[in-house]
Scaffold this motif. Structure first.
Motif, PDB file in Angstrom:
ATOM      1  N   LYS A  86       0.823  -1.219   0.000  1.00  0.00           N
ATOM      2  CA  LYS A  86       0.000   0.000   0.000  1.00  0.00           C
ATOM      3  C   LYS A  86       0.852   1.261   0.000  1.00  0.00           C
ATOM      4  O   LYS A  86       0.349   2.341  -0.284  1.00  0.00           O
ATOM      5  CB  LYS A  86      -0.970  -0.030   1.176  1.00  0.00           C
ATOM      6  CG  LYS A  86      -2.062  -1.057   0.918  1.00  0.00           C
ATOM      7  CD  LYS A  86      -3.340  -0.803   1.671  1.00  0.00           C
ATOM      8  CE  LYS A  86      -4.464  -1.598   1.009  1.00  0.00           C
ATOM      9  NZ  LYS A  86      -5.517  -2.013   1.905  1.00  0.00           N
ATOM     10  N   THR A  87       2.154   1.132   0.322  1.00  0.00           N
ATOM     11  CA  THR A  87       3.018   2.321   0.283  1.00  0.00           C
ATOM     12  C   THR A  87       3.500   2.609  -1.140  1.00  0.00           C
ATOM     13  O   THR A  87       4.068   3.656  -1.402  1.00  0.00           O
ATOM     14  CB  THR A  87       4.280   2.147   1.180  1.00  0.00           C
ATOM     15  OG1 THR A  87       5.088   1.113   0.618  1.00  0.00           O
ATOM     16  CG2 THR A  87       3.914   1.812   2.620  1.00  0.00           C
ATOM     17  N   LEU A  88       3.291   1.663  -2.062  1.00  0.00           N
ATOM     18  CA  LEU A  88       3.760   1.875  -3.443  1.00  0.00           C
ATOM     19  C   LEU A  88       2.711   2.685  -4.189  1.00  0.00           C
ATOM     20  O   LEU A  88       1.591   2.233  -4.378  1.00  0.00           O
ATOM     21  CB  LEU A  88       3.989   0.536  -4.146  1.00  0.00           C
ATOM     22  CG  LEU A  88       5.035  -0.374  -3.493  1.00  0.00           C
ATOM     23  CD1 LEU A  88       5.160  -1.684  -4.239  1.00  0.00           C
ATOM     24  CD2 LEU A  88       6.384   0.330  -3.410  1.00  0.00           C
ATOM     25  N   ARG A  89       3.120   3.876  -4.585  1.00  0.00           N
ATOM     26  CA  ARG A  89       2.126   4.839  -5.079  1.00  0.00           C
ATOM     27  C   ARG A  89       1.939   4.817  -6.592  1.00  0.00           C
ATOM     28  O   ARG A  89       1.006   5.433  -7.085  1.00  0.00           O
ATOM     29  CB  ARG A  89       2.520   6.262  -4.636  1.00  0.00           C
ATOM     30  CG  ARG A  89       2.464   6.438  -3.133  1.00  0.00           C
ATOM     31  CD  ARG A  89       1.059   6.837  -2.671  1.00  0.00           C
ATOM     32  NE  ARG A  89       0.956   6.738  -1.213  1.00  0.00           N
ATOM     33  CZ  ARG A  89       0.046   6.025  -0.580  1.00  0.00           C
ATOM     34  NH1 ARG A  89      -0.857   5.344  -1.257  1.00  0.00           N
ATOM     35  NH2 ARG A  89       0.001   5.983   0.733  1.00  0.00           N
ATOM     36  N   PHE A  90       2.852   4.118  -7.339  1.00  0.00           N
ATOM     37  CA  PHE A  90       2.689   4.198  -8.792  1.00  0.00           C
ATOM     38  C   PHE A  90       1.372   3.540  -9.225  1.00  0.00           C
ATOM     39  O   PHE A  90       0.829   2.689  -8.531  1.00  0.00           O
ATOM     40  CB  PHE A  90       3.888   3.586  -9.522  1.00  0.00           C
ATOM     41  CG  PHE A  90       4.359   2.286  -8.945  1.00  0.00           C
ATOM     42  CD1 PHE A  90       5.516   2.217  -8.202  1.00  0.00           C
ATOM     43  CD2 PHE A  90       3.621   1.126  -9.134  1.00  0.00           C
ATOM     44  CE1 PHE A  90       5.942   1.019  -7.665  1.00  0.00           C
ATOM     45  CE2 PHE A  90       4.041  -0.070  -8.612  1.00  0.00           C
ATOM     46  CZ  PHE A  90       5.194  -0.126  -7.864  1.00  0.00           C
ATOM     47  N   GLY A  91       0.903   3.942 -10.419  1.00  0.00           N
ATOM     48  CA  GLY A  91      -0.454   3.568 -10.817  1.00  0.00           C
ATOM     49  C   GLY A  91      -0.609   2.194 -11.453  1.00  0.00           C
ATOM     50  O   GLY A  91      -1.701   1.670 -11.554  1.00  0.00           O
TER      51      GLY A  91
END
Ligand code: SAM
Length: 272
Positions: A86-91
């Protein structure tokens, strides 16, 4: 619920409260089933195999003697994976490699809790893959999980079967020492030996995954594995001999035992 309650609610297909709300009236067929289930239990068969089901993170999974019964410790592994992903922000979709899938518990839970997870699940046992596929279909996530029947060691020696590298490699590999298998509790001995046997020192699969994993991971990709009681120092040593990871850390279970190891692939891999 205690075991008797679990058996009765499964036979009567009712909630626990119904067992006490009125006098129990079992048909002959239901009494027969109850007796046969108790007999199987008395013969040392695990309750989950008798019921044909188990709960993993609130998800009901079909289980039988072809697969390991998912354990509560493994829920911690998946919870940590969810927190990290959930910390990985890429789409783009999140790419996950699940090594040793068994009943499919880890992959199915990740698919259910993370919409953009795309998972490749590997198991050497075609019977386990059958169970996992069915569980994935029941929970309507089979289109997001690619099942591969393959020896993970063989797979890790070759190229990534699925194109681009993974954001996460997750595994609860077999980790019991071969010499300890015969002294496991009677019901654990009913589980597939291939799901338990971690080789002479119990560390065979950790060595393979730690050594070969970096080629399959994205830069700063995460390797997460469940580990056995007391295996932390030896596994830390394997990581430290390998120069391709940073931030190796251990997480404890509810009994304060190191149960999960997490490490990130370094940015650059020299000479791999
Ligand atoms: C400890 S069980 C874990 C099952 C499930 N992921 C869980 O957490 O309950 C390990 C799994 O690894 C599989 N396995 C054993 N050796 C393997 C190998 N060489 N390659 C791929 N899978 C293997 C077993 O069949 C088993 O399903």
């Amino acid at each position: 619920m205690n075991e008797t309650e679990l058996i009765l609610t499964s036979i009567l297909n009712c909630p626990r409260v119904d067992l006490y709300a009125r006098e129990l009236d079992l048909s002959m067929e239901q009494k027969d089933r109850y007796d046969r289930m108790l007999q199987r239990r008395a013969n040392g068969e695990p309750l989950q195999y008798i019921l044909g089901q188990c709960d993993f993170m609130g998800i009901q999974l079909d289980v039988d003697a072809r697969v390991l019964i998912p354990r509560p410790e493994t829920e911690l592994l998946v919870e940590l994976a969810i927190r990290e992903l959930k910390t990985l922000r890429f789409g783009r979709p999140l790419r996950i490699l699940d090594l040793g899938t068994g009943s499919g518990n880890v992959a199915i839970a990740l698919a259910q809790f993370i919409d953009r997870a795309r998972i490749t699940s590997v198991d050497i046992s075609s019977e386990a893959i059958e169970v996992a596929r069915r569980n994935a279909a029941v929970h309507d996530v089979e289109h997001r999980i690619h099942f591969i029947r393959e020896d993970m060691v063989h797979l890790l020696q070759h190229d990534n079967p699925d194109g681009p590298p993974y954001d996460l490699i997750i595994s609860n590999p077999p980790y019991i020492k071969t010499s300890h298998l015969a002294s496991l509790p009677r019901d654990v001995q009913r589980e597939p030996v291939i799901a338990l046997d971690g080789g002479e020192d119990g560390l065979y699969f950790y060595r393979q995954i730690i050594e070969k994993g970096p080629r399959f991971l994205e830069r700063r990709g995460l390797l997460l594995m469940e580990i056995g009681d007391g295996q932390g120092p030896a596994i830390e040593e394997i990581f430290h001999k390998n120069k391709y990871y940073s931030n190796v850390r251990f997480e404890k279970d509810y009994t304060n035992i190191d149960r999960i190891v997490a490490a990130y692939r370094k940015d650059v891999l020299w000479g791999i």
